[in-house]
Design a protein around this motif. Structure first.
Motif, PDB file in Angstrom:
ATOM      1  N   LEU A 211      32.272  34.829  44.463  1.00 25.77           N
ATOM      2  CA  LEU A 211      33.711  35.060  44.036  1.00 25.77           C
ATOM      3  C   LEU A 211      34.067  36.069  43.006  1.00 25.77           C
ATOM      4  N   ASP A 212      35.067  36.734  43.311  1.00 27.73           N
ATOM      5  CA  ASP A 212      35.468  37.816  42.037  1.00 27.73           C
ATOM      6  C   ASP A 212      36.381  36.988  41.084  1.00 27.73           C
ATOM      7  N   ILE A 213      36.326  37.775  39.939  1.00 27.90           N
ATOM      8  CA  ILE A 213      36.982  37.226  38.687  1.00 27.90           C
ATOM      9  C   ILE A 213      38.350  36.596  38.901  1.00 27.90           C
ATOM     10  N   SER A 214      39.214  37.347  39.951  1.00 28.87           N
ATOM     11  CA  SER A 214      40.449  36.631  40.071  1.00 28.87           C
ATOM     12  C   SER A 214      40.595  35.433  40.715  1.00 28.87           C
ATOM     13  N   GLY A 215      39.448  35.300  41.711  1.00 30.78           N
ATOM     14  CA  GLY A 215      39.418  34.120  42.526  1.00 30.78           C
ATOM     15  C   GLY A 215      39.023  33.006  41.607  1.00 30.78           C
TER      16      GLY A 215
END
Ligand code: DC
Length: 231
Positions: free
Chosen positions: A211-215
Protein backbone atom coordinates in the motif's frame (compact mmCIF):
# COMPACT_ATOMS: atom_id res chain seq x y z
CA UNK A 1 -2.56 7.02 35.73
CA UNK A 2 -4.35 8.58 32.80
CA UNK A 3 -6.92 11.14 33.95
CA UNK A 4 -8.43 12.19 30.63
CA UNK A 5 -10.20 9.12 29.26
CA UNK A 6 -12.96 11.11 27.53
CA UNK A 7 -10.54 12.59 24.99
CA UNK A 8 -10.35 10.19 22.00
CA UNK A 9 -7.01 8.61 21.13
CA UNK A 10 -6.03 6.82 17.93
CA UNK A 11 -2.90 4.71 18.38
CA UNK A 12 -0.64 3.67 15.50
CA UNK A 13 2.07 1.20 16.45
CA UNK A 14 4.52 -0.81 14.41
CA UNK A 15 8.17 -1.42 13.66
CA UNK A 16 10.60 1.10 12.24
CA UNK A 17 9.78 2.03 8.62
CA UNK A 18 6.20 0.72 8.69
CA UNK A 19 5.01 4.22 7.74
CA UNK A 20 3.37 4.94 11.08
CA UNK A 21 5.00 8.38 11.54
CA UNK A 22 3.87 9.78 8.19
CA UNK A 23 0.44 8.15 8.44
CA UNK A 24 0.01 9.43 12.00
CA UNK A 25 0.93 13.01 11.11
CA UNK A 26 -1.38 13.08 8.07
CA UNK A 27 -4.27 11.68 10.10
CA UNK A 28 -3.69 14.15 12.93
CA UNK A 29 -3.80 17.01 10.41
CA UNK A 30 -6.94 15.68 8.78
CA UNK A 31 -8.72 15.20 12.09
CA UNK A 32 -7.38 18.43 13.63
CA UNK A 33 -6.04 16.35 16.54
CA UNK A 34 -2.76 16.57 18.44
CA UNK A 35 0.09 14.29 17.45
CA UNK A 36 2.54 12.37 19.62
CA UNK A 37 5.63 10.83 18.02
CA UNK A 38 6.67 8.78 21.05
CA UNK A 39 9.82 7.50 19.33
CA UNK A 40 11.01 11.12 19.21
CA UNK A 41 10.82 11.21 23.02
CA UNK A 42 13.24 8.28 23.27
CA UNK A 43 15.43 9.77 20.55
CA UNK A 44 15.41 13.21 22.22
CA UNK A 45 16.41 11.63 25.50
CA UNK A 46 19.49 10.24 23.75
CA UNK A 47 20.40 13.75 22.56
CA UNK A 48 19.66 15.27 25.99
CA UNK A 49 21.82 12.61 27.69
CA UNK A 50 24.64 13.28 25.29
CA UNK A 51 24.46 17.01 25.97
CA UNK A 52 24.26 16.60 29.74
CA UNK A 53 27.08 14.01 29.53
CA UNK A 54 24.96 11.43 31.32
CA UNK A 55 26.27 7.90 30.97
CA UNK A 56 23.85 5.51 29.18
CA UNK A 57 24.38 3.09 32.08
CA UNK A 58 23.20 5.58 34.76
CA UNK A 59 19.48 4.65 34.86
CA UNK A 60 18.51 6.98 37.72
CA UNK A 61 20.07 10.04 36.05
CA UNK A 62 18.50 9.09 32.72
CA UNK A 63 15.05 8.71 34.32
CA UNK A 64 15.46 12.16 35.95
CA UNK A 65 16.43 13.64 32.61
CA UNK A 66 13.41 11.95 30.96
CA UNK A 67 11.08 13.58 33.47
CA UNK A 68 12.58 17.06 33.24
CA UNK A 69 13.35 17.47 29.53
CA UNK A 70 11.02 19.90 27.81
CA UNK A 71 9.78 18.57 24.49
CA UNK A 72 7.25 19.99 22.03
CA UNK A 73 6.13 19.13 18.52
CA UNK A 74 5.35 21.99 16.14
CA UNK A 75 3.69 20.99 12.85
CA UNK A 76 4.93 22.81 9.77
CA UNK A 77 1.99 24.03 7.74
CA UNK A 78 0.96 22.17 4.59
CA UNK A 79 3.08 19.04 4.93
CA UNK A 80 3.76 16.00 7.05
CA UNK A 81 6.87 17.52 8.67
CA UNK A 82 6.92 18.26 12.38
CA UNK A 83 9.59 20.31 14.14
CA UNK A 84 10.77 18.80 17.42
CA UNK A 85 11.76 21.33 20.08
CA UNK A 86 14.01 20.02 22.85
CA UNK A 87 14.37 22.63 25.59
CA UNK A 88 13.30 25.23 23.01
CA UNK A 89 15.79 24.19 20.32
CA UNK A 90 14.73 22.52 17.02
CA UNK A 91 16.43 19.11 16.91
CA UNK A 92 14.22 17.27 14.36
CA UNK A 93 16.96 16.44 11.83
CA UNK A 94 19.37 15.22 14.52
CA UNK A 95 16.72 12.83 15.81
CA UNK A 96 16.16 11.14 12.46
CA UNK A 97 19.66 9.67 12.06
CA UNK A 98 20.14 5.90 12.38
CA UNK A 99 22.58 6.46 15.26
CA UNK A 100 19.90 8.36 17.16
CA UNK A 101 17.47 5.46 16.52
CA UNK A 102 19.99 2.95 17.78
CA UNK A 103 20.56 4.91 21.00
CA UNK A 104 16.80 5.35 21.44
CA UNK A 105 16.25 1.62 21.12
CA UNK A 106 18.85 0.96 23.85
CA UNK A 107 17.26 3.58 26.17
CA UNK A 108 13.77 2.24 25.42
CA UNK A 109 14.68 -1.17 26.84
CA UNK A 110 15.21 0.36 30.33
CA UNK A 111 11.99 0.03 32.42
CA UNK A 112 12.80 3.09 34.60
CA UNK A 113 12.92 5.23 31.46
CA UNK A 114 9.66 3.87 30.08
CA UNK A 115 8.00 4.67 33.40
CA UNK A 116 9.49 8.17 33.52
CA UNK A 117 8.18 8.92 30.02
CA UNK A 118 4.68 7.59 30.70
CA UNK A 119 3.32 10.76 32.30
CA UNK A 120 4.87 12.92 29.58
CA UNK A 121 3.11 10.82 26.94
CA UNK A 122 -0.24 11.07 28.77
CA UNK A 123 0.14 14.86 28.89
CA UNK A 124 -0.22 14.97 25.08
CA UNK A 125 -3.84 13.80 25.43
CA UNK A 126 -5.57 17.13 24.89
CA UNK A 127 -8.92 18.07 23.27
CA UNK A 128 -10.16 17.48 20.65
CA UNK A 129 -8.12 14.25 20.35
CA UNK A 130 -4.71 12.63 19.97
CA UNK A 131 -3.01 10.49 17.35
CA UNK A 132 -0.14 8.66 19.09
CA UNK A 133 2.48 6.70 17.20
CA UNK A 134 5.07 4.31 18.58
CA UNK A 135 5.60 0.74 19.70
CA UNK A 136 3.38 0.37 22.77
CA UNK A 137 0.82 3.17 22.38
CA UNK A 138 -2.13 0.77 22.18
CA UNK A 139 -0.74 -2.00 24.36
CA UNK A 140 0.60 0.04 27.31
CA UNK A 141 0.31 3.85 27.15
CA UNK A 142 -3.27 4.38 25.92
CA UNK A 143 -5.03 1.04 26.54
CA UNK A 144 -8.45 2.78 26.24
CA UNK A 145 -7.78 4.18 22.73
CA UNK A 146 -10.88 4.15 20.51
CA UNK A 147 -8.91 2.60 17.64
CA UNK A 148 -5.59 0.74 17.79
CA UNK A 149 -3.79 0.17 14.52
CA UNK A 150 -0.66 -1.92 14.09
CA UNK A 151 1.18 -1.32 10.81
CA UNK A 152 3.63 -3.86 9.46
CA UNK A 153 5.67 -4.35 6.28
CA UNK A 154 8.50 -6.70 5.36
CA UNK A 155 11.98 -5.64 6.56
CA UNK A 156 13.05 -5.23 2.88
CA UNK A 157 10.19 -2.81 2.11
CA UNK A 158 10.85 -0.89 5.33
CA UNK A 159 14.59 -0.61 4.58
CA UNK A 160 13.80 0.77 1.11
CA UNK A 161 11.39 3.34 2.53
CA UNK A 162 13.96 4.43 5.09
CA UNK A 163 16.60 4.59 2.36
CA UNK A 164 14.47 6.94 0.23
CA UNK A 165 13.50 9.06 3.23
CA UNK A 166 17.11 9.55 4.35
CA UNK A 167 18.43 10.03 0.79
CA UNK A 168 15.82 12.75 0.22
CA UNK A 169 17.09 14.50 3.33
CA UNK A 170 20.63 14.44 1.95
CA UNK A 171 22.02 11.70 4.22
CA UNK A 172 24.66 9.32 2.85
CA UNK A 173 23.06 5.88 3.31
CA UNK A 174 23.63 2.26 2.34
CA UNK A 175 20.60 0.01 1.72
CA UNK A 176 22.25 -3.21 2.90
CA UNK A 177 23.38 -1.60 6.15
CA UNK A 178 19.92 -0.09 6.71
CA UNK A 179 18.35 -3.54 6.31
CA UNK A 180 20.80 -5.01 8.86
CA UNK A 181 20.06 -2.14 11.28
CA UNK A 182 16.30 -2.58 10.88
CA UNK A 183 16.58 -6.30 11.62
CA UNK A 184 18.82 -5.63 14.62
CA UNK A 185 16.43 -2.97 15.97
CA UNK A 186 13.35 -5.19 15.41
CA UNK A 187 15.02 -7.98 17.38
CA UNK A 188 15.91 -5.64 20.27
CA UNK A 189 12.48 -3.93 20.35
CA UNK A 190 10.57 -7.22 20.15
CA UNK A 191 12.87 -9.17 22.47
CA UNK A 192 13.03 -6.79 25.43
CA UNK A 193 11.07 -7.48 28.61
CA UNK A 194 9.66 -3.96 29.12
CA UNK A 195 6.72 -3.34 26.74
CA UNK A 196 8.10 -5.36 23.81
CA UNK A 197 7.02 -4.47 20.29
CA UNK A 198 3.85 -6.45 19.64
CA UNK A 199 0.30 -5.62 18.57
CA UNK A 200 -2.25 -4.96 21.35
CA UNK A 201 -4.76 -7.82 21.61
CA UNK A 202 -7.51 -5.59 20.20
CA UNK A 203 -5.40 -3.93 17.46
CA UNK A 204 -6.32 -3.87 13.75
CA UNK A 205 -3.26 -5.24 11.95
CA UNK A 206 -2.54 -3.71 8.55
CA UNK A 207 0.26 -4.97 6.27
CA UNK A 208 1.40 -1.93 4.28
CA UNK A 209 3.96 -3.69 2.04
CA UNK A 210 1.68 -3.30 -0.99
CA UNK A 211 0.00 0.00 0.00
CA UNK A 212 1.12 3.58 -0.50
CA UNK A 213 0.79 6.18 2.25
CA UNK A 214 -2.51 7.62 1.04
CA UNK A 215 -3.98 4.09 0.83
CA UNK A 216 -3.06 3.47 4.46
CA UNK A 217 -4.40 6.87 5.56
CA UNK A 218 -7.76 6.18 3.86
CA UNK A 219 -8.06 2.72 5.45
CA UNK A 220 -7.31 3.98 8.95
CA UNK A 221 -9.54 7.05 8.55
CA UNK A 222 -12.41 4.77 7.47
CA UNK A 223 -11.88 2.49 10.47
CA UNK A 224 -11.84 5.47 12.81
CA UNK A 225 -15.03 6.96 11.38
CA UNK A 226 -16.81 3.63 12.01
CA UNK A 227 -16.07 4.08 15.71
CA UNK A 228 -15.96 7.80 16.30
CA UNK A 229 -17.96 10.78 15.05
CA UNK A 230 -16.87 14.19 16.29
CA UNK A 231 -19.41 15.44 18.83
O1 DC B 1 9.77 5.07 16.04
P1 DC B 1 11.23 5.40 16.18
O2 DC B 1 12.10 4.67 15.18
O3 DC B 1 11.48 6.87 16.20
O4 DC B 1 11.65 4.85 17.65
C1 DC B 1 12.98 4.88 18.10
C2 DC B 1 13.20 3.76 19.13
O5 DC B 1 12.45 4.04 20.31
C3 DC B 1 12.77 2.39 18.65
O6 DC B 1 13.88 1.56 18.40
C4 DC B 1 11.96 1.80 19.76
C5 DC B 1 11.80 2.89 20.77
N1 DC B 1 10.39 3.19 21.04
C6 DC B 1 9.75 2.47 22.02
O7 DC B 1 10.34 1.56 22.60
N2 DC B 1 8.47 2.77 22.37
C7 DC B 1 7.80 3.74 21.73
N3 DC B 1 6.55 4.01 22.09
C8 DC B 1 8.43 4.45 20.68
C9 DC B 1 9.73 4.15 20.35
Amino acid sequence: MNHTPSIPVLTIDGPSGSGKGTVGQLLAQRLGWHFLDSGALYRALGVAANRAEVDLGDKAALARLAMTMDIHFRPRSGGDVVDVLLNGEEVGDRLRTEESGRRASILAAIPEIRLALLQKQHSFRQPPGLVADGRDMGSAVFPDAILKVYLTATPEVRAERRYKQLKDKGFDVNLRRLLDEIRERDARDAGREASPLKPANDACILDTSQLDISGVVERVYGLLRERHRPG
